[in-house]
Design an enzyme around this catalytic site. Structure first.
Site, short mmCIF file in Angstrom:
data_model
loop_
_atom_site.label_atom_id
_atom_site.label_comp_id
_atom_site.label_asym_id
_atom_site.label_seq_id
_atom_site.Cartn_x
_atom_site.Cartn_y
_atom_site.Cartn_z
N SER A 162 0.86 -1.17 0.00
CA SER A 162 0.00 0.00 0.00
C SER A 162 0.91 1.23 0.00
O SER A 162 1.67 1.44 0.94
CB SER A 162 -0.88 -0.03 1.25
OG SER A 162 -1.66 1.14 1.34
N LYS A 214 -0.98 -0.89 -4.45
CA LYS A 214 -2.17 -0.08 -4.15
C LYS A 214 -1.69 1.34 -3.95
O LYS A 214 -0.69 1.56 -3.26
CB LYS A 214 -2.83 -0.63 -2.90
CG LYS A 214 -3.81 0.28 -2.20
CD LYS A 214 -4.65 -0.51 -1.19
CE LYS A 214 -4.76 0.20 0.14
NZ LYS A 214 -5.50 -0.61 1.14
N LYS A 270 -2.83 5.28 -2.75
CA LYS A 270 -3.84 6.06 -2.04
C LYS A 270 -4.25 7.21 -2.94
O LYS A 270 -3.39 7.83 -3.59
CB LYS A 270 -3.25 6.58 -0.72
CG LYS A 270 -2.96 5.48 0.29
CD LYS A 270 -4.25 4.89 0.82
CE LYS A 270 -3.99 3.88 1.93
NZ LYS A 270 -5.25 3.36 2.51
N ASP A 299 -7.11 3.33 -3.38
CA ASP A 299 -7.87 3.38 -2.11
C ASP A 299 -8.09 4.84 -1.71
O ASP A 299 -7.12 5.58 -1.50
CB ASP A 299 -7.09 2.63 -1.03
CG ASP A 299 -7.84 2.54 0.30
OD1 ASP A 299 -8.98 3.05 0.40
OD2 ASP A 299 -7.28 1.95 1.25
N GLU A 359 -11.05 1.10 -3.82
CA GLU A 359 -11.42 0.81 -2.44
C GLU A 359 -12.02 2.05 -1.77
O GLU A 359 -11.46 3.14 -1.84
CB GLU A 359 -10.14 0.36 -1.71
CG GLU A 359 -10.31 -0.22 -0.33
CD GLU A 359 -8.96 -0.68 0.24
OE1 GLU A 359 -8.03 -1.01 -0.54
OE2 GLU A 359 -8.83 -0.70 1.48
N ASP A 370 -13.90 -1.21 2.56
CA ASP A 370 -13.03 -1.40 3.72
C ASP A 370 -13.78 -0.84 4.94
O ASP A 370 -14.55 -1.55 5.59
CB ASP A 370 -11.69 -0.69 3.45
CG ASP A 370 -10.72 -0.67 4.62
OD1 ASP A 370 -11.09 -1.10 5.71
OD2 ASP A 370 -9.57 -0.18 4.46
N LYS A 425 -10.42 -6.88 7.51
CA LYS A 425 -9.49 -6.49 8.58
C LYS A 425 -10.10 -6.98 9.87
O LYS A 425 -11.21 -6.55 10.24
CB LYS A 425 -9.29 -4.98 8.64
CG LYS A 425 -8.50 -4.39 7.49
CD LYS A 425 -8.34 -2.89 7.66
CE LYS A 425 -7.63 -2.31 6.43
NZ LYS A 425 -7.67 -0.83 6.45
N GLY A 441 -4.51 -4.20 5.77
CA GLY A 441 -3.56 -4.03 6.88
C GLY A 441 -3.80 -2.71 7.55
O GLY A 441 -4.46 -1.82 7.00
#
Ligand code: OSB
Ligand code: MG
Length: 369
Positions: A135, A161, A163, A188, A213, A238, A262, A290
């Site tokens: 990430s 991934k 952000k 995400d 996400e 998420d 998660k 995570g």
């Protein structure tokens, strides 16, 4: 034998590199570590509540309060030791899933250690290695992001991934996809968008993303359903999925096609398992998210990610991606190109280093029966 002692440390560890999401930039991680003792055996858990209530409403200090004043007394007073019994009893308290999960995880580690089995065997996992992704936080510039991703790909990670947030989205995806045409890539947003951003989000369809996400705020299941109908790319939730019931509602409404699991966010392994099994029965794939855990929490996640419905690479990276000195020795490493071997010793199968924990500890409390 009942649990005779519980110890909790509140710790803080500096990141190797700052981590920025649409929620802000942070330089270190505050979380707590839980030890449950039964005779000479100790089970370890990690509570992923963060310093500030940004990702969720819990904080490291509210979780401390919940554990100290409600959950630890419950365990000690009722003589709870089986994680399923604890999960049922802890459910009388509303909310606070991360606090609940921290203790439940410690009870699972203890249970597996007493049985002399790795946790993935207790869970009925189906693989010995999991697929590792990274990430990647928001950087000061897009070229710096592309460079960071290049370094992770050189290390072998299978999936990247990034952000995103308003102003750091379409151009960032275009640059990363341009530099790496064939990688598995996803984005995400941590809830940074709203319905008025539909055009920007639809523009992400051009970059062959595995999934997008959590574009909208956690409670907006209905708006996610509207967006999913408009987008080609699969949505993954998420923050929205805080329980089995929200997972079921999201799938029935069509709010997403993939779920990020998660264990802390949903309140423990028992609830996580209900979500996993429901998704599997609906042919909806999941993967393991995570929370920038230390090696203790990450080891728990490795065991969880062995369950059969974990179908995409996970946000599970080597220790050195997060911390210069992890709290376990040996640290977690990539075992092959983009894979991590699941520890096969009893319980979580990693060794916490007491001296490093003591050094990182801001406060510690010991609770006795
Ligand atoms: O949204 O998945 C997230 C870290 C903290 C809070 C929320 C998120 C994340 C990550 C990091 O993306 C994933 C990791 O631990 O590697
Ligand atoms: Mg996320």
């Amino acid at each position: 034998m009942p649990i005779d002692r519980i110890e909790i440390d509140l710790v803080k560890l500096p990141y190797v590199h700052f981590f920025e999401t649409s929620l802000g930039r942070s330089f270190d991680r505050m979380f707590s570590l839980i030890r449950v003792f039964e005779g000479g055996v100790v089970g370890w858990g990690e509570c992923v509540a963060e310093e500030a209530p940004l990702y969720s409403g819990e904080t490291a200090e509210t979780a401390w309060h919940l554990m100290k004043d409600f959950l630890v007394p419950l365990v000690l007073r009722k003589g709870l030791v089986e994680p399923q019994d604890y999960a049922r009893e802890a459910a009388v308290f509303r909310g606070n899933p991360m606090a609940k999960a921290g203790i439940e995880l410690a009870l699972w580690d203890l249970k597996a250690k007493k049985a002399g089995l790795p946790l993935h065997r207790i869970y009925g996992g189906v693989r010995e290695e999991i697929d590792a992704g990274v990430s990647c936080g928001i950087e000061d510039s897009v070229p710096e992001l592309v460079e960071a991703i290049g370094r992770y790909l050189d290390q072998g990670y299978k999936r990247i991934k990034i952000k995103i947030k308003p102003g750091w989205d379409v151009a960032a995806c275009a640059a990363v996809r341009g530099a790496f045409p064939d990688i598995m890539l996803q984005a995400d947003a941590n809830g940074a968008y709203g319905l008025s951003d539909m055009a920007t989000l639809k523009a992400l369809d051009a970059y062959d993303l595995l999934m997008v996400e959590q574009p909208f705020a956690p409670p907006d299941l209905w708006d996610h359903a509207k967006l999913q109908r408009e987008m080609k790319t699969a949505l993954c939730l998420d923050e929205s999925v805080e329980s089995f019931d929200t997972a079921r509602a999201a799938l029935e409404m069509g709010s997403c096609r993939i779920i990020n699991i998660k264990v802390g966010r949903v309140g423990g392994v028992v609830e996580m398992r209900r979500i996993h099994d429901f998704c599997e029965s609906r042919s909806v794939p999941v993967w393991c998210g995570g929370m920038l855990e230390s090696g203790i929490g990450r080891a728990h996640n490795l065991h969880i990610a062995t369950l059969p419905d974990f179908k995409y690479p996970n946000d599970l990276s080597a220790s050195r991606r997060y911390y210069a000195e992890d709290l376990i020795d040996p640290s977690i490493e990539l075992s092959g190109p983009g894979t991590i071997r699941v520890p096969d010793g009893p319980g979580i199968g990693v060794n916490p280093v007491e001296s490093r924990i003591a050094k990182a500890s801001l406060k510690k409390e010991v609770f006795k029966k």
